[in-house]
Write an enzyme that holds these catalytic residues in place. Structure first.
Site, PDB file in Angstrom:
ATOM      1  N   CYS A  95     -21.661 -22.923  29.049  1.00  0.00           N
ATOM      2  CA  CYS A  95     -21.639 -22.011  30.191  1.00  0.00           C
ATOM      3  C   CYS A  95     -21.279 -20.631  29.641  1.00  0.00           C
ATOM      4  O   CYS A  95     -21.602 -20.326  28.493  1.00  0.00           O
ATOM      5  CB  CYS A  95     -20.660 -22.492  31.264  1.00  0.00           C
ATOM      6  SG  CYS A  95     -18.932 -22.511  30.752  1.00  0.00           S
ATOM      7  N   HIS A  96     -20.627 -19.802  30.424  1.00  0.00           N
ATOM      8  CA  HIS A  96     -20.272 -18.459  29.976  1.00  0.00           C
ATOM      9  C   HIS A  96     -19.105 -18.489  28.990  1.00  0.00           C
ATOM     10  O   HIS A  96     -19.194 -17.926  27.903  1.00  0.00           O
ATOM     11  CB  HIS A  96     -19.938 -17.587  31.195  1.00  0.00           C
ATOM     12  CG  HIS A  96     -19.659 -16.166  30.855  1.00  0.00           C
ATOM     13  ND1 HIS A  96     -18.997 -15.329  31.704  1.00  0.00           N
ATOM     14  CD2 HIS A  96     -19.949 -15.415  29.769  1.00  0.00           C
ATOM     15  CE1 HIS A  96     -18.895 -14.123  31.151  1.00  0.00           C
ATOM     16  NE2 HIS A  96     -19.467 -14.161  29.971  1.00  0.00           N
TER      17      HIS A  96
END
Length: 104
Positions: free
Chosen positions: A63-64
């Site tokens: 993800c981020h």
């Protein structure tokens, strides 16, 4: 739960290891920055779409920053998936491996 660093992920790509990079970010985030090849299933859709994933292939979940992907790993692992969380997410990839990937 297993984890993997951005540098270790780069080594997996370089060695042409068999795995699937599962990006659990939202579509607008992927338009901004991504690592290819990947499969995108946003975190909110994992419950309904995880069966589209192949349990015989190792998954690196990203993800981020690594928080959402860790949650997805915690969900998928008891279901029989071989998962590893990308520590620091795409942010770490941009800092440690490919500065051409935009940070946000």
């Amino acid at each position: 739960m297993k984890s993997i660093t951005a540098v270790e992920l780069k080594e997996k790509f370089d060695k042409k290891e068999t795995f699937v990079l599962l990006d659990v970010r939202e579509n607008n985030e992927i338009l901004h920055a991504k690592i290819d090849p990947h499969i995108n299933i946003p975190i909110g859709n994992i419950i309904n779409k995880h069966k589209e994933l192949n349990k015989t292939k190792a998954l690196v979940v990203m993800c981020h920053t690594g928080v959402r992907s860790a949650q997805v790993c915690e969900y998928l692992e008891p279901l029989g998936y071989d998962v590893a969380n990308l520590e620091g997410g795409i942010q770490a990839w941009s800092l440690a491996v490919d500065p051409g990937v935009p940070q946000y």
